[in-house]
Design a protein around this motif. Sequence first.
Motif, mmCIF file in Angstrom:
data_model
loop_
_atom_site.group_PDB
_atom_site.id
_atom_site.type_symbol
_atom_site.label_atom_id
_atom_site.label_comp_id
_atom_site.label_asym_id
_atom_site.label_seq_id
_atom_site.Cartn_x
_atom_site.Cartn_y
_atom_site.Cartn_z
ATOM 1 N N LEU A 192 0.814 -1.215 0.000
ATOM 2 C CA LEU A 192 0.000 0.000 0.000
ATOM 3 C C LEU A 192 0.850 1.269 0.000
ATOM 4 O O LEU A 192 0.470 2.274 -0.608
ATOM 5 C CB LEU A 192 -0.923 0.019 1.216
ATOM 6 C CG LEU A 192 -2.167 -0.869 1.163
ATOM 7 C CD1 LEU A 192 -2.843 -0.904 2.522
ATOM 8 C CD2 LEU A 192 -3.143 -0.385 0.093
ATOM 9 N N TYR A 193 2.013 1.225 0.664
ATOM 10 C CA TYR A 193 2.743 2.472 0.903
ATOM 11 C C TYR A 193 4.128 2.524 0.271
ATOM 12 O O TYR A 193 4.869 3.484 0.505
ATOM 13 C CB TYR A 193 2.836 2.714 2.413
ATOM 14 C CG TYR A 193 1.470 2.931 3.021
ATOM 15 C CD1 TYR A 193 0.766 4.107 2.796
ATOM 16 C CD2 TYR A 193 0.860 1.931 3.785
ATOM 17 C CE1 TYR A 193 -0.499 4.298 3.329
ATOM 18 C CE2 TYR A 193 -0.412 2.112 4.320
ATOM 19 C CZ TYR A 193 -1.092 3.300 4.089
ATOM 20 O OH TYR A 193 -2.339 3.489 4.597
ATOM 21 N N LYS A 194 4.478 1.548 -0.529
ATOM 22 C CA LYS A 194 5.789 1.617 -1.191
ATOM 23 C C LYS A 194 5.818 2.815 -2.152
ATOM 24 O O LYS A 194 4.798 3.188 -2.742
ATOM 25 C CB LYS A 194 6.078 0.313 -1.930
ATOM 26 C CG LYS A 194 5.114 -0.020 -3.062
ATOM 27 C CD LYS A 194 5.408 -1.393 -3.624
ATOM 28 C CE LYS A 194 4.377 -1.786 -4.688
ATOM 29 N NZ LYS A 194 4.575 -3.156 -5.171
ATOM 30 N N THR A 195 6.994 3.393 -2.304
ATOM 31 C CA THR A 195 7.151 4.611 -3.093
ATOM 32 C C THR A 195 8.245 4.420 -4.134
ATOM 33 O O THR A 195 9.361 4.008 -3.802
ATOM 34 C CB THR A 195 7.529 5.795 -2.176
ATOM 35 O OG1 THR A 195 6.511 5.966 -1.192
ATOM 36 C CG2 THR A 195 7.675 7.085 -2.981
ATOM 37 N N SER A 196 7.917 4.720 -5.381
ATOM 38 C CA SER A 196 8.915 4.622 -6.448
ATOM 39 C C SER A 196 9.853 5.823 -6.388
ATOM 40 O O SER A 196 9.556 6.845 -5.745
ATOM 41 C CB SER A 196 8.225 4.591 -7.818
ATOM 42 O OG SER A 196 7.622 5.855 -8.088
ATOM 43 N N LYS A 203 7.879 14.258 -4.653
ATOM 44 C CA LYS A 203 7.649 14.659 -3.263
ATOM 45 C C LYS A 203 8.669 15.734 -2.857
ATOM 46 O O LYS A 203 8.318 16.730 -2.212
ATOM 47 C CB LYS A 203 7.767 13.445 -2.341
ATOM 48 C CG LYS A 203 7.546 13.760 -0.869
ATOM 49 C CD LYS A 203 7.652 12.492 -0.031
ATOM 50 C CE LYS A 203 7.430 12.778 1.452
ATOM 51 N NZ LYS A 203 7.519 11.534 2.274
ATOM 52 N N GLY A 204 9.911 15.536 -3.274
ATOM 53 C CA GLY A 204 10.938 16.536 -3.005
ATOM 54 C C GLY A 204 10.615 17.866 -3.661
ATOM 55 O O GLY A 204 10.796 18.937 -3.066
ATOM 56 N N ARG A 229 8.373 15.669 -16.585
ATOM 57 C CA ARG A 229 9.728 15.760 -16.032
ATOM 58 C C ARG A 229 10.029 14.578 -15.111
ATOM 59 O O ARG A 229 11.128 14.033 -15.122
ATOM 60 C CB ARG A 229 9.904 17.068 -15.260
ATOM 61 C CG ARG A 229 11.304 17.278 -14.706
ATOM 62 C CD ARG A 229 11.346 18.417 -13.698
ATOM 63 N NE ARG A 229 10.693 19.629 -14.174
ATOM 64 C CZ ARG A 229 10.491 20.705 -13.414
ATOM 65 N NH1 ARG A 229 10.885 20.700 -12.146
ATOM 66 N NH2 ARG A 229 9.892 21.758 -13.915
ATOM 67 N N TYR A 230 9.028 14.173 -14.331
ATOM 68 C CA TYR A 230 9.232 13.086 -13.376
ATOM 69 C C TYR A 230 8.709 11.742 -13.881
ATOM 70 O O TYR A 230 8.726 10.757 -13.147
ATOM 71 C CB TYR A 230 8.576 13.448 -12.039
ATOM 72 C CG TYR A 230 9.263 14.603 -11.354
ATOM 73 C CD1 TYR A 230 10.450 14.410 -10.659
ATOM 74 C CD2 TYR A 230 8.744 15.891 -11.435
ATOM 75 C CE1 TYR A 230 11.094 15.479 -10.049
ATOM 76 C CE2 TYR A 230 9.379 16.961 -10.827
ATOM 77 C CZ TYR A 230 10.559 16.756 -10.140
ATOM 78 O OH TYR A 230 11.196 17.816 -9.536
ATOM 79 N N SER A 238 -1.531 10.524 -6.650
ATOM 80 C CA SER A 238 -2.498 10.447 -5.551
ATOM 81 C C SER A 238 -1.822 10.057 -4.231
ATOM 82 O O SER A 238 -2.304 10.385 -3.153
ATOM 83 C CB SER A 238 -3.615 9.452 -5.877
ATOM 84 O OG SER A 238 -3.086 8.142 -6.039
ATOM 85 N N LYS A 239 -0.700 9.360 -4.310
ATOM 86 C CA LYS A 239 0.009 8.942 -3.097
ATOM 87 C C LYS A 239 0.616 10.124 -2.345
ATOM 88 O O LYS A 239 1.039 9.972 -1.195
ATOM 89 C CB LYS A 239 1.111 7.944 -3.448
ATOM 90 C CG LYS A 239 0.590 6.574 -3.865
ATOM 91 C CD LYS A 239 1.700 5.551 -3.881
ATOM 92 C CE LYS A 239 1.159 4.146 -4.105
ATOM 93 N NZ LYS A 239 2.202 3.115 -4.006
#
Length: 314
Positions: A192-196, A203-204, A229-230, A238-239
């Motif tokens: 559910l919470y893993k981040t690529s 996020k940065g 760009r990202y 949405s995360k």
Amino acid sequence: MKLTEQIVAKIKAYKCIIIHRHVRPDPDAYGSQIGLAKIIQASFPEKEVFVVGDDDPGLAFLAITEDIPDDYYQDALVIICDTANKARISDQRYVQAKEVIKIDHHPEVDSYGDISWVNTEASSTSEMIYELVKNESHQGLQLTSEVAKFLYAGIIGDTGRFLFPSTTEKTFRYAAELVSYEFDRPQLYNDLYKTSENIAHLKGYILQNFTVTPNGVSAIKITKDILKRYDLTSEQTSKLVGVLGDIEGIKAWVIFVEEGDLIRVRLRSKGPVINEIAAEFNGGGHPLASGATIYDWKDSEAVINELEKVCQAF
């Protein structure tokens, strides 16, 4: 007869049951929809149960919905989970069903369904589905470890891992009962919470570029160029909707994400009520967590101005 009893009576009366959820599904939409489907399948194996709606690739580990022909609806019961208004029901063929049941915890926008069970005090629709099976187990409803996983996923998703004010003593009690079933909780959290890396980099960008007004409003605009760009899609962002929630001085925030010919508006708050603002801009949701849609960047200023008003008054 209680609403939960009426719902089980309808489930028992139909051979074919089709379960819907809202567009752009979140863990609670998946958890309540798939959890209910698996409860029915385990309890009444002779019934045909289908789940429909557009999938979110980021939640594909939970389930993939089905593509069914139109004629399946002719003599079917449709149950719609976690959806306050008709326009947000994923797969509008629900209108072809013989009967419709609504199960939801959002403030009511559209009144629909032959039976409507709406409980705004519930943390999530998944919590309501657990209450359904808990209260009506004497009617043959069965809860399996697989069902427990889905309902737990929905609860932690809509409570922000039990951080949101919607979390109640009942929520904790139900969650404790669900984790007594055997499923891989650490793996569920990881999925559910893993981040690529791409999401981490965006996020940065958000943390480096946010501002806060004197009234406590923060707004971030993510254009198509920034997504490019990202190397991200609008859905993947949405995360990041909660990323500004821990920052001191912010009362409410909005993240605008450009998507095709429209702009997604993701609203969150630490206190000021924002779902009425969302309703003004083609959306809705909870008092502290809502979504909307605009079609021109100039309208983003109108959204921000409304946020300023509710934060100033808070």
